[in-house]
Write a protein that holds these residues in place. Sequence first.
Motif, PDB file in Angstrom:
ATOM      1  N   UNK A 240       0.740  -1.202  -0.114  1.00 36.17           N
ATOM      2  CA  UNK A 240       0.016  -0.073  -0.150  1.00 36.17           C
ATOM      3  C   UNK A 240       0.784   1.393  -0.026  1.00 36.17           C
ATOM      4  N   UNK A 241       0.080   2.506  -0.040  1.00 39.05           N
ATOM      5  CA  UNK A 241       0.886   3.879  -0.260  1.00 39.05           C
ATOM      6  C   UNK A 241       1.591   3.936   1.092  1.00 39.05           C
ATOM      7  N   UNK A 242       0.934   3.553   2.010  1.00 37.71           N
ATOM      8  CA  UNK A 242       1.729   3.945   3.428  1.00 37.71           C
ATOM      9  C   UNK A 242       2.999   3.246   3.327  1.00 37.71           C
ATOM     10  N   UNK A 243       2.986   2.017   3.040  1.00 34.02           N
ATOM     11  CA  UNK A 243       4.451   1.141   3.045  1.00 34.02           C
ATOM     12  C   UNK A 243       5.219   1.868   2.048  1.00 34.02           C
ATOM     13  N   UNK A 244       5.068   2.330   1.036  1.00 34.53           N
ATOM     14  CA  UNK A 244       6.010   2.847  -0.010  1.00 34.53           C
ATOM     15  C   UNK A 244       6.536   4.210   0.609  1.00 34.53           C
ATOM     16  N   UNK A 245       5.514   4.891   1.185  1.00 33.98           N
ATOM     17  CA  UNK A 245       6.089   5.952   1.832  1.00 33.98           C
ATOM     18  C   UNK A 245       7.024   5.993   2.908  1.00 33.98           C
ATOM     19  N   UNK A 246       6.767   4.957   3.889  1.00 31.36           N
ATOM     20  CA  UNK A 246       7.394   4.623   5.062  1.00 31.36           C
ATOM     21  C   UNK A 246       9.026   4.127   4.489  1.00 31.36           C
ATOM     22  N   UNK A 247       8.925   3.224   3.648  1.00 29.15           N
ATOM     23  CA  UNK A 247      10.103   2.591   2.978  1.00 29.15           C
ATOM     24  C   UNK A 247      11.101   3.752   2.521  1.00 29.15           C
ATOM     25  N   UNK A 248      10.244   4.636   1.638  1.00 23.38           N
ATOM     26  CA  UNK A 248      11.273   5.818   1.233  1.00 23.38           C
ATOM     27  C   UNK A 248      11.653   6.690   2.111  1.00 23.38           C
ATOM     28  N   UNK A 249      11.062   6.866   3.118  1.00 22.75           N
ATOM     29  CA  UNK A 249      11.461   7.841   4.349  1.00 22.75           C
ATOM     30  C   UNK A 249      12.741   6.966   5.039  1.00 22.75           C
ATOM     31  N   UNK A 250      12.651   5.672   5.348  1.00 21.74           N
ATOM     32  CA  UNK A 250      13.691   5.154   5.897  1.00 21.74           C
ATOM     33  C   UNK A 250      15.026   5.178   5.011  1.00 21.74           C
ATOM     34  N   UNK A 251      14.890   4.997   3.771  1.00 25.06           N
ATOM     35  CA  UNK A 251      16.068   5.000   2.882  1.00 25.06           C
ATOM     36  C   UNK A 251      16.555   6.705   2.962  1.00 25.06           C
ATOM     37  N   UNK A 252      15.970   7.471   2.808  1.00 29.42           N
ATOM     38  CA  UNK A 252      16.053   8.839   2.756  1.00 29.42           C
ATOM     39  C   UNK A 252      16.964   9.069   4.049  1.00 29.42           C
ATOM     40  N   UNK A 253      16.457   8.762   5.451  1.00 34.73           N
ATOM     41  CA  UNK A 253      16.946   9.055   6.691  1.00 34.73           C
ATOM     42  C   UNK A 253      18.150   8.270   6.700  1.00 34.73           C
ATOM     43  N   UNK A 254      18.479   7.260   6.080  1.00 34.77           N
ATOM     44  CA  UNK A 254      19.664   6.563   6.336  1.00 34.77           C
ATOM     45  C   UNK A 254      20.940   7.520   5.504  1.00 34.77           C
ATOM     46  N   UNK A 255      20.240   7.723   4.372  1.00 37.82           N
ATOM     47  CA  UNK A 255      21.333   8.689   3.498  1.00 37.82           C
ATOM     48  C   UNK A 255      21.750   9.847   4.168  1.00 37.82           C
ATOM     49  N   UNK A 256      20.767  10.512   4.845  1.00 38.70           N
ATOM     50  CA  UNK A 256      20.938  11.625   5.549  1.00 38.70           C
ATOM     51  C   UNK A 256      21.877  11.632   6.695  1.00 38.70           C
ATOM     52  N   UNK A 257      21.799  10.688   7.302  1.00 40.80           N
ATOM     53  CA  UNK A 257      22.696  10.094   8.477  1.00 40.80           C
ATOM     54  C   UNK A 257      24.082   9.509   8.022  1.00 40.80           C
ATOM     55  N   UNK A 258      24.223   9.567   6.707  1.00 43.17           N
ATOM     56  CA  UNK A 258      25.508   8.817   6.298  1.00 43.17           C
ATOM     57  C   UNK A 258      25.698   7.642   6.187  1.00 43.17           C
ATOM     58  N   UNK A 259      24.862   6.893   6.100  1.00 39.65           N
ATOM     59  CA  UNK A 259      24.704   5.404   6.324  1.00 39.65           C
ATOM     60  C   UNK A 259      24.541   4.745   4.945  1.00 39.65           C
ATOM     61  N   UNK A 260      25.236   3.585   4.823  1.00 38.36           N
ATOM     62  CA  UNK A 260      24.891   2.922   3.664  1.00 38.36           C
ATOM     63  C   UNK A 260      24.318   1.643   3.760  1.00 38.36           C
ATOM     64  N   UNK A 261      23.735   0.824   3.044  1.00 37.69           N
ATOM     65  CA  UNK A 261      22.949  -0.387   3.402  1.00 37.69           C
ATOM     66  C   UNK A 261      23.459  -1.407   4.216  1.00 37.69           C
TER      67      UNK A 261
END
Length: 276
Positions: A240-261
């Motif tokens: 669902x939409x909420x899951x895609x939103x949450x996943x995209x935010x998690x990835x963006x937050x990881x990148x903002x904190x300087x973390x890789x996968x």
Amino acid sequence: MQGADGEKALAELVSGGLEVEHLVTKDAMMISPRDLGELIVFELCDAADQQFGELWREVLSHSISPATPSFSLSCYAAPGWQDDLMGGHFYTDVDCTPQSYHEAWQVWPGLAKPGKHMEFLSNLGTIARVCKGASEEPFELPPIFNGCSETLPAEAELEARDLYWGVICNSNLVPGSPQAAEALETLARVSELNPFIGEPHVVRAQLLLAAGDIEGGRAAAEEGLRIICMWGTVWDKRLPWEAWIAWARVIAQMAESGKTWPANSWETINLGLVKQ
């Protein structure tokens, strides 16, 4: 409706309103350009929210039968439930009586491969914009398709969808591998062909972080998030939409904190964990 001439003809048609037949009383009634435009926007939003899955006629065009022993729906063809019900005639079946191609037994929800309906939606957006221009009463257009000012060619839509699905069906995208590098190039091409969907950006963001490209991952995640938020629904309806939103935010937050996968699968499972 094609090009400027088509839009001009449509504007002339709706400028004074349209006379239509009432569905119940059968009496003639007038619909203003504003009412018509808002009805078109409603239909656009409804179709965007509900549609998923490949048109069954796309499978038929490859001359492959589901009865063939080697036929597999897993990645080659994932018919959409609505289109299965109508035998591939979802947008052309306007009769409420059963037709010979109806398959009312089809099991919901199908396999949920992204459908081929974006061209249709973009054309509805154009019609709504023309109605707004012909109306003396303003109304809001959705921001999608650049404020309903652009359309998506059917060929580009289909190529983008199939390229995207090819990446999704590849379970061997190990960071640093040729397959992962090719997937990144493919997803970039998908977004060039169809810039109106956000999910390819989100998938590409994860692959970029896994490859160590933190800034590229952040930019891709934010762009995917922007587009998906704009729609209020998703194109890839496997989640669902909420899951895609949450996943995209998690990835963006990881990148903002300087973390890789993460390299540890438990860390991946715990992404987004809220720590006290």
